[in-house]
Design a protein around this motif. Structure first.
Motif, PDB file in Angstrom:
ATOM      1  N   ALA A  56      10.517  15.310  -7.374  1.00 54.76           N
ATOM      2  CA  ALA A  56       9.586  14.175  -7.621  1.00 54.76           C
ATOM      3  C   ALA A  56       9.445  13.260  -6.476  1.00 54.76           C
ATOM      4  N   TRP A  57      10.616  12.802  -5.831  1.00 53.42           N
ATOM      5  CA  TRP A  57      10.420  11.787  -4.863  1.00 53.42           C
ATOM      6  C   TRP A  57      10.124  12.353  -3.687  1.00 53.42           C
ATOM      7  N   ILE A  58      10.750  13.758  -3.426  1.00 53.52           N
ATOM      8  CA  ILE A  58      10.604  14.318  -2.217  1.00 53.52           C
ATOM      9  C   ILE A  58       8.983  14.798  -1.785  1.00 53.52           C
ATOM     10  N   LEU A  59       8.468  15.113  -3.041  1.00 53.22           N
ATOM     11  CA  LEU A  59       6.978  15.438  -3.036  1.00 53.22           C
ATOM     12  C   LEU A  59       6.070  14.111  -2.765  1.00 53.22           C
ATOM     13  N   ALA A  60       6.559  13.209  -3.508  1.00 56.97           N
ATOM     14  CA  ALA A  60       5.748  11.794  -3.446  1.00 56.97           C
ATOM     15  C   ALA A  60       5.762  11.494  -1.640  1.00 56.97           C
ATOM     16  N   ILE A  61       6.625  11.698  -1.010  1.00 55.24           N
ATOM     17  CA  ILE A  61       6.580  11.439   0.534  1.00 55.24           C
ATOM     18  C   ILE A  61       5.950  12.541   1.137  1.00 55.24           C
ATOM     19  N   VAL A  62       5.874  13.812   0.891  1.00 57.88           N
ATOM     20  CA  VAL A  62       5.170  14.800   1.363  1.00 57.88           C
ATOM     21  C   VAL A  62       3.697  14.370   1.165  1.00 57.88           C
ATOM     22  N   PHE A  63       3.339  14.022  -0.073  1.00 53.90           N
ATOM     23  CA  PHE A  63       2.021  13.896  -0.386  1.00 53.90           C
ATOM     24  C   PHE A  63       1.457  12.227   0.274  1.00 53.90           C
ATOM     25  N   LEU A  64       2.338  11.536   0.522  1.00 54.02           N
ATOM     26  CA  LEU A  64       1.970  10.298   1.125  1.00 54.02           C
ATOM     27  C   LEU A  64       1.440  10.875   2.642  1.00 54.02           C
ATOM     28  N   VAL A  65       1.902  11.757   3.233  1.00 50.81           N
ATOM     29  CA  VAL A  65       1.301  12.395   4.449  1.00 50.81           C
ATOM     30  C   VAL A  65       0.116  13.110   4.032  1.00 50.81           C
ATOM     31  N   ALA A 119      14.447   5.597  -7.487  1.00 53.98           N
ATOM     32  CA  ALA A 119      14.122   5.968  -6.000  1.00 53.98           C
ATOM     33  C   ALA A 119      15.622   5.833  -4.990  1.00 53.98           C
ATOM     34  N   SER A 120      16.173   4.714  -5.414  1.00 55.54           N
ATOM     35  CA  SER A 120      17.550   4.474  -4.671  1.00 55.54           C
ATOM     36  C   SER A 120      18.381   5.530  -4.817  1.00 55.54           C
ATOM     37  N   ALA A 121      18.532   6.279  -5.821  1.00 58.47           N
ATOM     38  CA  ALA A 121      19.283   7.453  -6.237  1.00 58.47           C
ATOM     39  C   ALA A 121      18.819   8.684  -6.073  1.00 58.47           C
ATOM     40  N   ALA A 122      17.540   8.812  -5.333  1.00 57.14           N
ATOM     41  CA  ALA A 122      16.836  10.119  -4.821  1.00 57.14           C
ATOM     42  C   ALA A 122      17.518  10.649  -3.698  1.00 57.14           C
ATOM     43  N   LYS A 123      17.756  12.058  -4.021  1.00 54.15           N
ATOM     44  CA  LYS A 123      18.339  12.733  -2.713  1.00 54.15           C
ATOM     45  C   LYS A 123      17.902  14.137  -2.315  1.00 54.15           C
ATOM     46  N   ALA A 146       0.791  -1.261  -0.098  1.00 53.95           N
ATOM     47  CA  ALA A 146      -0.044   0.162  -0.035  1.00 53.95           C
ATOM     48  C   ALA A 146       0.802   1.351  -0.257  1.00 53.95           C
ATOM     49  N   ILE A 147       1.794   1.232   0.882  1.00 53.94           N
ATOM     50  CA  ILE A 147       2.887   2.390   0.819  1.00 53.94           C
ATOM     51  C   ILE A 147       3.580   2.725  -0.524  1.00 53.94           C
ATOM     52  N   SER A 148       3.900   1.412  -0.974  1.00 49.17           N
ATOM     53  CA  SER A 148       4.680   1.668  -2.360  1.00 49.17           C
ATOM     54  C   SER A 148       3.639   1.958  -3.176  1.00 49.17           C
ATOM     55  N   TRP A 149       2.576   1.673  -3.554  1.00 51.06           N
ATOM     56  CA  TRP A 149       1.421   2.028  -4.389  1.00 51.06           C
ATOM     57  C   TRP A 149       1.275   3.538  -4.117  1.00 51.06           C
ATOM     58  N   ILE A 150       1.224   4.144  -3.267  1.00 50.93           N
ATOM     59  CA  ILE A 150       0.945   5.422  -2.984  1.00 50.93           C
ATOM     60  C   ILE A 150       2.160   6.521  -3.250  1.00 50.93           C
ATOM     61  N   LEU A 151       3.101   6.007  -3.017  1.00 49.93           N
ATOM     62  CA  LEU A 151       4.422   6.897  -3.313  1.00 49.93           C
ATOM     63  C   LEU A 151       4.497   6.524  -4.734  1.00 49.93           C
ATOM     64  N   LEU A 152       4.452   5.667  -5.323  1.00 50.92           N
ATOM     65  CA  LEU A 152       4.604   5.482  -6.901  1.00 50.92           C
ATOM     66  C   LEU A 152       3.548   6.343  -7.782  1.00 50.92           C
ATOM     67  N   ALA A 153       2.136   6.351  -7.096  1.00 48.15           N
ATOM     68  CA  ALA A 153       1.256   7.155  -7.745  1.00 48.15           C
ATOM     69  C   ALA A 153       1.451   8.496  -7.699  1.00 48.15           C
ATOM     70  N   TRP A 154       1.949   9.159  -6.479  1.00 51.26           N
ATOM     71  CA  TRP A 154       2.351  10.448  -6.592  1.00 51.26           C
ATOM     72  C   TRP A 154       3.372  10.952  -7.382  1.00 51.26           C
ATOM     73  N   HIS A 155       4.349   9.791  -7.343  1.00 44.12           N
ATOM     74  CA  HIS A 155       5.846  10.012  -8.062  1.00 44.12           C
ATOM     75  C   HIS A 155       5.349  10.384  -9.480  1.00 44.12           C
TER      76      HIS A 155
END
Length: 327
Positions: A37-46, A147-151, A9-18
């Motif tokens: 894009a990855w930072i905002l994906a985490i923010v919008f997971l919240v 994602a593993s390279a996101a900084k 579920a967490i992965s799906w939400i992250l990927l959807a927002w990304h």
């Protein structure tokens, strides 16, 4: 019990927002050392989680209001059963049951977010380039490598303050940079956690119930201090989630408390001025720098004439008057 459903579920939400941010061309490559894009994906997971939990948040506020309204009765029970802790606890639990108030409801939203936090923690911990050939809970290899390279400011979101030299080498990160970014975020996490608890306590007041007061102190001091140590093992992406969640909570609580202020308790009294009214002479002294104000001359008061005593003869009303002329 398997927690894979949480990780999916967490992965799906992250990927959807990304995917959403990528579709509107938010940079997925590093800009100012950050993959936005990855930072905002985490923010919008919240944001997603908080929208889902909003009804629970409303119940939390209602429960806190109910507990606040019961404070006078709780105080009366404490006075009645002073020294008899067992009876006091039974009476308070019966009061809570009768009034349908739950002392633990204030912690429920936080408890419900623990699975989300653990799920994100687990997913980000798996973002290791050494696992680049594997899929991760429905991720493609391309998504995993991205994602593993996101900084965040050149510090990988999978890095943490306590990362080993081998982990930093696999992430291609500088140890000092990771510690600085992670350290700043941990301090922000502690500060915002403290402020969320303090904000609510300042608005609703300290509980009279010792159990409730202990929970309030734990929320206000215990949890922020524990983050100083535990924050060292949190990936940077998890700390971003925590800080964002706290900021969201601060805004949400401020809106609710301002729109629906806590009701006064049964023992509260309207505030009235206890000061003596300022007399004209004092007022004049204040305005005249200590000199008394001039007073109007007093009007002469007519002396009172005492009436005749009981049994005394009435005075002759003609005495002292001029005699009438004889015609």
């Amino acid at each position: 019990m398997s927690l894979d459903w949480i990780y999916y579920a967490i992965s799906w939400i992250l990927l959807a927002w990304h995917g959403a941010w990528d579709a509107i061309r938010v940079p997925d490559t590093a800009v100012i050392g950050t993959n936005w894009a990855w930072i905002l994906a985490i923010v919008f997971l919240v944001v997603t989680v908080r929208v889902i939990l909003f009804p629970v948040f409303v119940k939390q506020i209602k429960s806190q209001r109910a507990m606040q309204a019961l404070q006078p009765q709780v105080k009366a029970l404490q006075e009645k059963h002073k020294g008899d802790r067992e009876t006091l606890q039974k009476e308070m639990m019966e009061l809570y049951r009768k009034e349908k108030a739950n002392p633990l409801m204030g912690c429920l939203p936080m408890f419900l977010q623990i699975p989300v936090f653990l799920g994100l923690f687990h997913v980000l911990r798996r973002l290791d380039p050494a696992n680049g050939g594997k899929t991760l809970y429905g991720w493609t290899v391309t998504q995993f490598e991205s994602a593993s390279a996101a900084k965040l400011f050149t510090a990988p979101i999978a890095g943490k303050f306590g990362s080993t030299a081998d982990e930093l080498a696999r992430l291609g990160a500088n140890g000092t940079t990771v510690k600085v970014i992670a350290g700043i975020l941990v301090l922000m996490m502690m500060g915002t956690t403290y402020l969320t608890s303090r904000q609510m306590i300042l608005k609703t007041g300290w509980a009279e119930d010792p159990q409730q007061r202990m929970i309030q102190k734990l929320m206000l001091y215990g949890i922020p201090l524990s983050l100083l140590i535990s924050g060292a093992i949190f990936p940077i992406g998890v700390i971003i989630y925590w800080v964002t969640n706290n900021l969201f909570t601060l805004g949400q609580q401020q809106w609710v408390l301002r729109k629906f202020p806590p009701p006064p308790t049964a023992t509260s009294k309207p505030v009235t001025s206890t000061r003596n009214p300022v007399q004209p002479a004092k007022l004049g002294g204040l305005l005249g720098r200590g000199k008394p104000a001039p007073q109007a001359p007093a009007k002469p008061v007519a002396p009172k004439i005492a009436g005749p005593k009981p049994g005394a003869k009435p005075a002759n009303p003609k005495k002292g008057r001029p005699a009438k002329r004889q015609g």
